[in-house]
Write an enzyme that holds these catalytic residues in place. Structure first.
Site, PDB file in Angstrom:
ATOM      1  CG  HIS A  23      -0.333  -0.083   2.516  1.00 22.26           C
ATOM      2  ND1 HIS A  23       0.446   0.923   3.041  1.00 22.26           N
ATOM      3  CD2 HIS A  23      -0.327  -1.069   3.451  1.00 22.26           C
ATOM      4  CE1 HIS A  23       0.871   0.592   4.233  1.00 22.26           C
ATOM      5  NE2 HIS A  23       0.439  -0.625   4.513  1.00 22.26           N
ATOM      6  CG  HIS A  26       3.967  -1.430   2.417  1.00 21.37           C
ATOM      7  ND1 HIS A  26       2.821  -2.092   2.013  1.00 21.37           N
ATOM      8  CD2 HIS A  26       4.166  -1.771   3.703  1.00 21.37           C
ATOM      9  CE1 HIS A  26       2.365  -2.820   3.029  1.00 21.37           C
ATOM     10  NE2 HIS A  26       3.155  -2.637   4.074  1.00 21.37           N
ATOM     11  CB  CYS A 131      -4.272  -8.144  20.180  1.00 23.07           C
ATOM     12  SG  CYS A 131      -5.115  -7.932  18.587  1.00 23.07           S
ATOM     13  CB  CYS A 134      -1.494  -6.546  17.805  1.00 23.56           C
ATOM     14  SG  CYS A 134      -2.683  -5.221  17.735  1.00 23.56           S
ATOM     15  CB  CYS A 148      -6.970  -5.113  20.491  1.00 22.53           C
ATOM     16  SG  CYS A 148      -5.704  -4.378  19.444  1.00 22.53           S
ATOM     17  CG  HIS A 151      -6.737  -5.215  15.550  1.00 19.51           C
ATOM     18  ND1 HIS A 151      -5.472  -5.245  16.087  1.00 19.51           N
ATOM     19  CD2 HIS A 151      -6.574  -5.297  14.205  1.00 19.51           C
ATOM     20  CE1 HIS A 151      -4.586  -5.358  15.112  1.00 19.51           C
ATOM     21  NE2 HIS A 151      -5.210  -5.380  13.971  1.00 19.51           N
ATOM     22  CE  LYS A 299     -13.183  13.837  -7.455  1.00 19.96           C
ATOM     23  NZ  LYS A 299     -13.855  13.959  -8.740  1.00 19.96           N
ATOM     24  CE  LYS A 302      -9.597  12.136 -14.670  1.00 23.17           C
ATOM     25  NZ  LYS A 302      -9.385  13.284 -15.547  1.00 23.17           N
TER      26      LYS A 302
HETATM   27 ZN    ZN Z   1      -4.856  -5.751  17.942  1.00 26.04          ZN
END
Ligand code: ZN
Length: 506
Positions: A23, A26, A131, A134, A148, A151, A299, A302
């Site tokens: 993503h 990164h 968790c 995690c 958590c 989360h 947005k 487009k």
């Molecule tokens: Zn978590």
């Protein structure tokens, strides 16, 4: 003192956990590291750029089970997505380590054994709330309504036998090391944060799990596998030979920068140097700590009106358009707001209007007034001092890991060259010496700009290089030699071509 020794420059990115696709977070860290490395290659340095993927742990084991495949099959299906993303973004890394590789396991076991032999890893019992998502324990006051904090899901009480790294013993050694290396963090204001972590008291941390199978077994107790830190952080040394090639390791460690996001500063700047000290290894020379790029809720595409992966914007803006936006728009170290409107605005103003317009104007006038052949710059051009300033300030920006400042300095030369053309209006002149001189100066400015902007715009600066009749690979240029004013050779064919950066509308 003169020396023929080639300066080495080495950097790493975090290894990215393969439970999800790449993503923008990164991509951001990786683009910054890539551009900085490209600059250092232009300085003639011997660069080593390491990235990779983090492939062990419970989340991977669970994701694989959910898909009905083995963990190895699962990670083999995700790791190539990262390699593909970095290819699309023109990331020129030298090594890509996967933590499931044998070279990594050998080095991790060596590091664990070294810390165990030093007496800094001991068996203990862990009790706490855990968790799964995690892969982390929480103390009670970190939980929010018993859940958590990240989360918002219920945690599990766990009591288990773990090996612990005695981080609590390293407070004085870490403080002394930071006192001796006050410039190791970039931006420098992160140093106080790290000192604060250390002074607030260091807790031992768990380095193994008995319940987990997808990991590297401890060398002295195969009923445990290494948990997160020793497995993941060790990539920085296992990739360059720790445990498998001692000569290569000692020649290439410590690295100049670990590029990291601010959320992992504690692990990289407290846990990691302590682990290295325990094993008798020098900490890294430095860390470059980035803020977060926040994708605005508005947005981002487009065409669909939906928030999409910014990597998908490569088709629309070109790889250089995306690279340039994240490098130029956001001060490295601070948070930034990634928006479609911001991308269009930055692209139009800096690439379409400034750089694209300069290249197009030059080609048009050279075609009409100079018979399509480039002309020579004047040694005493007013652009010569603008170029020298841009080279010096661009160099300073990259040296400080501030790409936005470096590019601002480079763009000052583009603006000076455009102003110079507007003042002289060579398109209104008759062909002859006067127009030849103006166009020689403009071509020379564009040649220097192309070299300076190459780390950000590797593809389109090569295109500019060729359009102004220069041969070879622009990335083979050397800042100290090739950005000196007055080298554009007359008589080269200048080609116009299609617009490099067609204007966009929001
Ligand atoms: Zn978590």
């Amino acid at each position: 003192m003169t020396s023929n020794t080639i300066t080495k420059f080495s950097v790493t990115t975090p290894i990215y956990y393969v439970n999800a696709k790449p993503h923008i977070g990164h991509a951001y860290t990786t683009i910054i590291a890539d551009a900085v490395c490209r600059w250092h290659r232009l300085l003639g340095e011997e660069v080593h750029f390491l990235t990779g993927t983090d492939e062990h742990g419970l989340k991977i084991q669970q994701a694989a089970e959910a898909q009905g495949v083995s963990p190895q099959q699962f990670v083999d299906s995700i790791a190539p997505l990262f390699e593909h993303a970095w290819d699309r973004l023109n990331i020129k890394y030298d090594d890509f380590i996967r933590t499931t590789e044998p070279r990594h396991a050998v080095g991790v076991r060596k590091l664990l054994q070294a810390c165990y032999d030093a007496g800094d890893i001991e068996l203990d019992v862990y009790r706490g709330q855990y968790c799964v998502a995690c892969e982390a324990y929480f103390v009670d006051d970190e939980l929010v309504d018993g859940k958590c904090p990240i989360h918002n899901t219920p945690t599990t009480y766990v009591e288990e036998e773990n090996y612990f790294f005695r981080l609590s013993r390293f407070e004085d050694r870490l403080l002394k090391w930071y006192a001796d290396h006050p410039n190791c963090l970039t931006p420098g204001n992160r140093l106080n944060e790290v000192i604060g972590f250390i002074k607030s008291g260091l807790n031992d941390f768990s380095v193994s799990r008995k319940t987990l199978t997808w990991g590297i077994p401890l060398p002295w107790d195969a009923s445990h596998v290494a948990y997160v830190w020793f497995d993941a952080l060790a990539n920085y040394i296992t990739a360059i030979g720790y445990g498998t090639d001692d000569a290569a390791f000692s020649a290439n460690w410590p690295v100049d920068y670990h590029f990291i996001g601010k959320e992992i500063i504690r692990f990289h700047c407290v846990y990691w140097p302590a682990m290295l000290m325990s094993a008798g290894i020098e900490p890294p020379k430095g860390w470059a700590v980035g803020g977060w790029l926040i994708i605005s809720g508005e947005k981002i595409s487009k065409t669909t009106g939906n928030v999409v992966d910014p990597l998908d914007l490569i088709d629309e803006f070109g790889v250089d358009g995306i690279r340039y936006y994240v490098l130029a728009e956001f001060a490295y170290g601070s948070d930034g707001n990634f928006t479609y409107e911001g991308l269009v605005s930055r692209y139009n103003s800096d690439l379409a209007n400034n750089l694209g317009n300069l290249a197009a104007r030059i080609a048009t006038v050279v075609e009409k007034k100079c018979g399509g052949l480039g002309t020579a710059p004047a040694a005493d051009s007013v652009l010569a001092s603008a170029a020298a300033t841009a080279v010096a300030e661009t160099s300073q920006g990259w040296a400080n890991v501030q790409p936005s400042r470096a590019l601002e300095a480079t763009w000052s030369l583009i603006k000076a060259a455009n102003s110079y053309l507007e003042q002289n209006e060579p398109w209104k002149m008759e062909s002859g010496d006067a127009v030849d001189r103006v166009m020689g100066d403009a071509l020379e400015a564009l040649r220097i700009v192309a070299i300076l902007a190459n780390p950000a715009l590797p593809t389109t600066t090569q295109e500019i290089w060729e359009r102004i009749g220069l041969t070879g690979n622009i990335s083979d240029s050397r800042i100290n030699i090739d950005t000196v004013w007055g080298q554009y050779p007359a008589g080269r064919l200048v080609a116009k071509g299609k617009p490099l950066y067609p204007r966009k509308t929001v």
